[in-house]
Design a protein around this motif. Structure first.
Motif, PDB file in Angstrom:
ATOM      1  N   ASP A 214     -11.908  -0.222  -8.828  1.00  0.00           N
ATOM      2  CA  ASP A 214     -10.666  -0.602  -8.163  1.00  0.00           C
ATOM      3  C   ASP A 214      -9.777   0.606  -7.889  1.00  0.00           C
ATOM      4  O   ASP A 214      -9.104   0.685  -6.853  1.00  0.00           O
ATOM      5  CB  ASP A 214      -9.911  -1.626  -9.016  1.00  0.00           C
ATOM      6  N   GLY A 215      -9.765   1.554  -8.831  1.00  0.00           N
ATOM      7  CA  GLY A 215      -8.978   2.769  -8.616  1.00  0.00           C
ATOM      8  C   GLY A 215      -9.478   3.565  -7.431  1.00  0.00           C
ATOM      9  O   GLY A 215      -8.676   4.112  -6.647  1.00  0.00           O
ATOM     10  N   MET A 216     -10.787   3.651  -7.263  1.00  0.00           N
ATOM     11  CA  MET A 216     -11.359   4.362  -6.113  1.00  0.00           C
ATOM     12  C   MET A 216     -11.009   3.654  -4.808  1.00  0.00           C
ATOM     13  O   MET A 216     -10.686   4.297  -3.802  1.00  0.00           O
ATOM     14  CB  MET A 216     -12.875   4.479  -6.284  1.00  0.00           C
ATOM     15  N   ILE A 217     -11.070   2.319  -4.820  1.00  0.00           N
ATOM     16  CA  ILE A 217     -10.732   1.563  -3.606  1.00  0.00           C
ATOM     17  C   ILE A 217      -9.257   1.749  -3.262  1.00  0.00           C
ATOM     18  O   ILE A 217      -8.885   1.860  -2.085  1.00  0.00           O
ATOM     19  CB  ILE A 217     -11.092   0.069  -3.778  1.00  0.00           C
ATOM     20  N   SER A 218      -8.399   1.799  -4.283  1.00  0.00           N
ATOM     21  CA  SER A 218      -6.973   2.046  -4.037  1.00  0.00           C
ATOM     22  C   SER A 218      -6.765   3.400  -3.366  1.00  0.00           C
ATOM     23  O   SER A 218      -5.935   3.536  -2.457  1.00  0.00           O
ATOM     24  CB  SER A 218      -6.195   1.988  -5.349  1.00  0.00           C
ATOM     25  N   ARG A 219      -7.521   4.407  -3.802  1.00  0.00           N
ATOM     26  CA  ARG A 219      -7.381   5.739  -3.205  1.00  0.00           C
ATOM     27  C   ARG A 219      -7.842   5.758  -1.761  1.00  0.00           C
ATOM     28  O   ARG A 219      -7.184   6.355  -0.892  1.00  0.00           O
ATOM     29  CB  ARG A 219      -8.173   6.763  -4.019  1.00  0.00           C
ATOM     30  N   ILE A 220      -8.964   5.096  -1.465  1.00  0.00           N
ATOM     31  CA  ILE A 220      -9.517   5.186  -0.117  1.00  0.00           C
ATOM     32  C   ILE A 220      -8.749   4.296   0.864  1.00  0.00           C
ATOM     33  O   ILE A 220      -8.769   4.527   2.080  1.00  0.00           O
ATOM     34  CB  ILE A 220     -11.032   4.845  -0.104  1.00  0.00           C
ATOM     35  N   THR A 221      -8.042   3.277   0.375  1.00  0.00           N
ATOM     36  CA  THR A 221      -7.219   2.443   1.256  1.00  0.00           C
ATOM     37  C   THR A 221      -5.767   2.923   1.311  1.00  0.00           C
ATOM     38  O   THR A 221      -4.978   2.430   2.132  1.00  0.00           O
ATOM     39  CB  THR A 221      -7.234   0.975   0.806  1.00  0.00           C
ATOM     40  N   GLY A 222      -5.417   3.857   0.412  1.00  0.00           N
ATOM     41  CA  GLY A 222      -4.054   4.352   0.378  1.00  0.00           C
ATOM     42  C   GLY A 222      -3.085   3.444  -0.340  1.00  0.00           C
ATOM     43  O   GLY A 222      -1.870   3.693  -0.344  1.00  0.00           O
ATOM     44  N   THR A 223      -3.580   2.388  -0.977  1.00  0.00           N
ATOM     45  CA  THR A 223      -2.677   1.461  -1.661  1.00  0.00           C
ATOM     46  C   THR A 223      -2.241   1.981  -3.029  1.00  0.00           C
ATOM     47  O   THR A 223      -1.435   1.330  -3.699  1.00  0.00           O
ATOM     48  CB  THR A 223      -3.332   0.079  -1.807  1.00  0.00           C
ATOM     49  N   ASP A 224      -2.763   3.146  -3.442  1.00  0.00           N
ATOM     50  CA  ASP A 224      -2.245   3.800  -4.649  1.00  0.00           C
ATOM     51  C   ASP A 224      -1.011   4.647  -4.339  1.00  0.00           C
ATOM     52  O   ASP A 224      -0.393   5.209  -5.242  1.00  0.00           O
ATOM     53  CB  ASP A 224      -3.322   4.665  -5.298  1.00  0.00           C
ATOM     54  N   ARG A 225      -0.619   4.715  -3.091  1.00  0.00           N
ATOM     55  CA  ARG A 225       0.547   5.487  -2.664  1.00  0.00           C
ATOM     56  C   ARG A 225       1.768   4.552  -2.734  1.00  0.00           C
ATOM     57  O   ARG A 225       2.311   4.109  -1.723  1.00  0.00           O
ATOM     58  CB  ARG A 225       0.314   6.038  -1.255  1.00  0.00           C
ATOM     59  N   HIS A 226       2.137   4.222  -3.965  1.00  0.00           N
ATOM     60  CA  HIS A 226       3.091   3.134  -4.206  1.00  0.00           C
ATOM     61  C   HIS A 226       4.443   3.375  -3.539  1.00  0.00           C
ATOM     62  O   HIS A 226       5.146   2.422  -3.182  1.00  0.00           O
ATOM     63  CB  HIS A 226       3.269   2.935  -5.713  1.00  0.00           C
ATOM     64  N   GLN A 227       4.823   4.622  -3.357  1.00  0.00           N
ATOM     65  CA  GLN A 227       6.111   4.922  -2.753  1.00  0.00           C
ATOM     66  C   GLN A 227       6.171   4.500  -1.289  1.00  0.00           C
ATOM     67  O   GLN A 227       7.262   4.407  -0.703  1.00  0.00           O
ATOM     68  CB  GLN A 227       6.430   6.422  -2.883  1.00  0.00           C
ATOM     69  N   GLU A 228       5.011   4.225  -0.694  1.00  0.00           N
ATOM     70  CA  GLU A 228       4.977   3.849   0.718  1.00  0.00           C
ATOM     71  C   GLU A 228       4.966   2.333   0.921  1.00  0.00           C
ATOM     72  O   GLU A 228       4.804   1.849   2.040  1.00  0.00           O
ATOM     73  CB  GLU A 228       3.767   4.495   1.390  1.00  0.00           C
ATOM     74  N   PHE A 229       5.103   1.580  -0.190  1.00  0.00           N
ATOM     75  CA  PHE A 229       5.110   0.117  -0.143  1.00  0.00           C
ATOM     76  C   PHE A 229       6.361  -0.405  -0.845  1.00  0.00           C
ATOM     77  O   PHE A 229       6.809   0.180  -1.833  1.00  0.00           O
ATOM     78  CB  PHE A 229       3.866  -0.446  -0.847  1.00  0.00           C
ATOM     79  N   PRO A 230       6.948  -1.519  -0.373  1.00  0.00           N
ATOM     80  CA  PRO A 230       8.078  -2.113  -1.079  1.00  0.00           C
ATOM     81  C   PRO A 230       7.704  -2.451  -2.526  1.00  0.00           C
ATOM     82  O   PRO A 230       6.576  -2.881  -2.808  1.00  0.00           O
ATOM     83  CB  PRO A 230       8.378  -3.383  -0.278  1.00  0.00           C
ATOM     84  N   GLU A 231       8.646  -2.264  -3.433  1.00  0.00           N
ATOM     85  CA  GLU A 231       8.362  -2.368  -4.862  1.00  0.00           C
ATOM     86  C   GLU A 231       7.774  -3.715  -5.254  1.00  0.00           C
ATOM     87  O   GLU A 231       6.850  -3.781  -6.068  1.00  0.00           O
ATOM     88  CB  GLU A 231       9.650  -2.119  -5.652  1.00  0.00           C
ATOM     89  N   ASP A 232       8.294  -4.810  -4.698  1.00  0.00           N
ATOM     90  CA  ASP A 232       7.835  -6.142  -5.072  1.00  0.00           C
ATOM     91  C   ASP A 232       6.721  -6.661  -4.172  1.00  0.00           C
ATOM     92  O   ASP A 232       6.330  -7.830  -4.279  1.00  0.00           O
ATOM     93  CB  ASP A 232       9.004  -7.137  -5.041  1.00  0.00           C
ATOM     94  N   GLU A 233       6.210  -5.791  -3.297  1.00  0.00           N
ATOM     95  CA  GLU A 233       5.176  -6.220  -2.360  1.00  0.00           C
ATOM     96  C   GLU A 233       4.033  -5.211  -2.310  1.00  0.00           C
ATOM     97  O   GLU A 233       3.490  -4.896  -1.260  1.00  0.00           O
ATOM     98  CB  GLU A 233       5.783  -6.411  -0.966  1.00  0.00           C
ATOM     99  N   GLN A 234       3.696  -4.682  -3.475  1.00  0.00           N
ATOM    100  CA  GLN A 234       2.585  -3.740  -3.560  1.00  0.00           C
ATOM    101  C   GLN A 234       1.272  -4.451  -3.222  1.00  0.00           C
ATOM    102  O   GLN A 234       1.125  -5.665  -3.417  1.00  0.00           O
ATOM    103  CB  GLN A 234       2.504  -3.160  -4.972  1.00  0.00           C
ATOM    104  N   GLU A 235       0.333  -3.690  -2.708  1.00  0.00           N
ATOM    105  CA  GLU A 235      -1.011  -4.218  -2.464  1.00  0.00           C
ATOM    106  C   GLU A 235      -1.931  -3.776  -3.588  1.00  0.00           C
ATOM    107  O   GLU A 235      -1.840  -2.634  -4.052  1.00  0.00           O
ATOM    108  CB  GLU A 235      -1.546  -3.724  -1.118  1.00  0.00           C
ATOM    109  N   VAL A 236      -2.808  -4.681  -4.012  1.00  0.00           N
ATOM    110  CA  VAL A 236      -3.794  -4.340  -5.042  1.00  0.00           C
ATOM    111  C   VAL A 236      -5.180  -4.342  -4.410  1.00  0.00           C
ATOM    112  O   VAL A 236      -5.507  -5.188  -3.573  1.00  0.00           O
ATOM    113  CB  VAL A 236      -3.734  -5.311  -6.238  1.00  0.00           C
ATOM    114  N   SER A 237      -5.986  -3.382  -4.792  1.00  0.00           N
ATOM    115  CA  SER A 237      -7.326  -3.255  -4.220  1.00  0.00           C
ATOM    116  C   SER A 237      -8.213  -4.387  -4.710  1.00  0.00           C
ATOM    117  O   SER A 237      -8.096  -4.858  -5.845  1.00  0.00           O
ATOM    118  CB  SER A 237      -7.930  -1.906  -4.599  1.00  0.00           C
TER     119      SER A 237
END
Length: 536
Positions: A214-237
């Motif tokens: 899941d951590g690798m998928i977060s990196r390749i989708t960019g969803t680990d870049r939490h600062q670029e997503f609203p705090e209460d609307e984060q995406e999880v891989s």
């Protein structure tokens, strides 16, 4: 195995069961001002508008399952990617009533809330630069999230693309509260299957990639870049799907190294002005993270005869686009012909190199229980379809003694349908499905029993995967119902343990995760329907 995580997910499953005495915790009322936007977009990105291909793919739906008539693969280019996304994750129509307008999509979703987001990870193709893109289904366009360095191309051994799926739990939690985590996983399964069917219509193979954590998928989708997503609307891989040569997916290390040093752009849009928190969802999500899941040994299903041809050879593109979730059924509708029912059963059995189940790398762990009401040549009653032979005896030992487990006459021997109990089960299934009339006014209902206990002993992450598999079965039922001239609808609201108690299941070894029903739909003449896109 992490015992604490296993305890957390078992506790989550128990507390999110609906019961006759009380429903799982949810909002006391729906705040329509906070209803999440069903479409996420990214600001300050390069947008690539995709072409539309109405009526395509023209490949016959029957040909997707014909081992003697392999579909020639289409070349990977911008047009092909556009069509794949259009008929798997794109819009299928707009509906309107009394000044309110809403969209429908090719992939189904609980409550039409669509928590699933999709990311295209691609090498340079004809008409499209290599990189990472977010797919915005509302406008059928790609939003570039990452511009890669030149070394990006070295990771791709053969032609193909990756699709990463993520979830926004808030979209479902807004309406369904704590049970929403379950529904998000159903929808991942729906999307996996929709992608596999669409890829198959274009002559492509597809598989879930187990070697990506899941951590690798977060990196390749960019969803680990939490600062670029609203705090209460984060995406999880959730999952990464490879479409291409199954033996030569791209190199994970090279992809991640180049993605990490690429140029990222864009900021995710806000979906709601305010949020109601459901901490138990975050706990379940964390407990089921797969941190180091090794690649699975590819599952080889047993050999089975080819699926019977459908008498009316409809184009696959038509079936994909016309899929709907029925809102009402005609209780006086014509019975389902016996041959159509057999085809629906047969299509739920996995076959090698055949959509949708070959996209999953594991042996079947979901086994449907059918509540048959109006099928020609079938006694009304309750039936079991064990999807691999070893599980039949395990289920039989768990049932109460008054279930018969008889072979069914007029059923081909390769379809292991077993009669459990004769009789009218309409009232029973309606009551179990939160007393919804749609569950009993149909042709048949389905409860999907999972190999729950044994799967979770392998790791808590199997909780998500069981729901994915149930969603894949759901999409098969949706499309096969359309091909049979009927319509399906998924049912996420059911009294879990009332079904288990009726069957005599007293432990967590088998748990029902998803219900479904198929019938003759009644259309609402008050609703206006318009095309999915202006030029469609």
């Amino acid at each position: 195995m992490d015992e604490k995580s296993l305890q957390i997910i078992n506790s989550y499953h128990e507390r999110t069961k609906h019961r006759f005495s009380a429903y799982a915790r949810g909002p006391e009322f729906l705040d329509w001002d906070d209803q999440p936007n069903p479409f996420r977009s990214f600001s300050a990105t390069l947008a690539t508008r995709l072409p539309l291909f109405p009526g395509h793919p023209e490949t016959s739906y029957s040909d997707l399952f014909d081992p003697e008539n392999r579909i020639p693969p289409v070349a990977f280019d911008l047009n092909a990617i556009a069509l794949l996304l259009e008929v798997s994750l794109g819009l299928s129509a707009w509906k309107a009533y009394a000044g309110t307008r809403w969209s429908l999509r090719c992939n189904p979703s609980s409550g039409n809330l669509h928590p699933t987001e999709a990311y295209l990870i691609t090498p340079t193709l004809s008409g499209l630069s290599g990189g990472i893109y977010h797919y915005l289904s509302r406008d059928h366009l790609l939003e570039r999230r990452m511009i890669p360095p030149d070394s990006w191309e070295k990771a791709w051994k053969t032609p193909g693309i990756l699709l990463g799926l993520t979830s926004i739990h808030w979209r479902e939690a807004w309406k369904y509260g704590e049970r929403a985590f379950r529904y998000c996983q159903h929808d991942v399964g729906h999307a996996i299957a929709a992608i596999r069917y669409a890829a198959g219509a274009m002559g492509w193979n597809a598989t879930v990639l187990d070697g990506w954590s899941d951590g690798m998928i977060s990196r390749i989708t960019g969803t680990d870049r939490h600062q670029e997503f609203p705090e209460d609307e984060q995406e999880v891989s959730e999952v990464l799907i490879w479409i291409g040569d199954l033996l030569a997916p791209p190199d994970p290390s090279l992809l991640l190294e180049t993605a990490d040093v690429g140029t990222w752009e864009g900021k995710a849009s806000q979906l709601s002005p305010d949020h109601l928190g459901w901490p138990v969802i975050g706990e379940a999500e964390f407990a089921t993270r797969d941190h180091s899941l090794p690649p699975q040994q590819p599952h080889r299903p047993v050999a089975r005869p080819a699926l019977p041809k459908i008498s009316e050879p409809l184009p696959s593109g038509q079936i994909f686009r016309q899929r709907r979730s029925a809102q009402r059924f005609d209780p006086n509708g014509e019975p389902l012909p016996h041959s159509r029912f057999l085809r629906i059963l047969d299509a739920l059995l996995p076959r090698e190199k055949m959509p949708p189940f070959d996209v999953l790398t594991w042996s079947p762990r979901i086994h449907p229980v059918f509540f048959v009401y109006k099928v020609e040549g079938m006694e009304p009653g309750c039936y079991l379809l064990p999807r691999h032979s070893a599980v039949e005896e395990q289920i039989a030992r768990s049932l109460t003694a008054d279930f018969v487990l008889e072979n069914c006459g007029q059923i081909p021997p390769h379809i292991p349908l077993r009669l459990l109990r004769r009789g009218d089960t309409r009232d029973l299934f309606r009551n179990i499905c939160c007393r919804q009339a749609i569950a009993s006014q149909s042709l048949f209902g389905v409860a999907m029993l999972s190999e729950f206990g044994s799967s979770l002993k392998e790791g808590p992450w199997w909780y998500r995967r069981l729901f994915w598999e149930a969603g894949v079965l759901g999409q098969s039922l949706y499309l096969e119902a359309e091909a049979a001239g009927a319509r399906g609808t998924g049912i996420g609201c059911f009294f879990d343990d009332e079904l288990h108690s009726w069957l005599g299941l007293t432990t967590h070894e088998f748990q029902s995760l998803y219900h479904f029903t198929v019938g003759r739909p009644l259309e609402d003449p008050r609703l206006e329907t318009s095309p999915p896109y202006p030029s469609a």
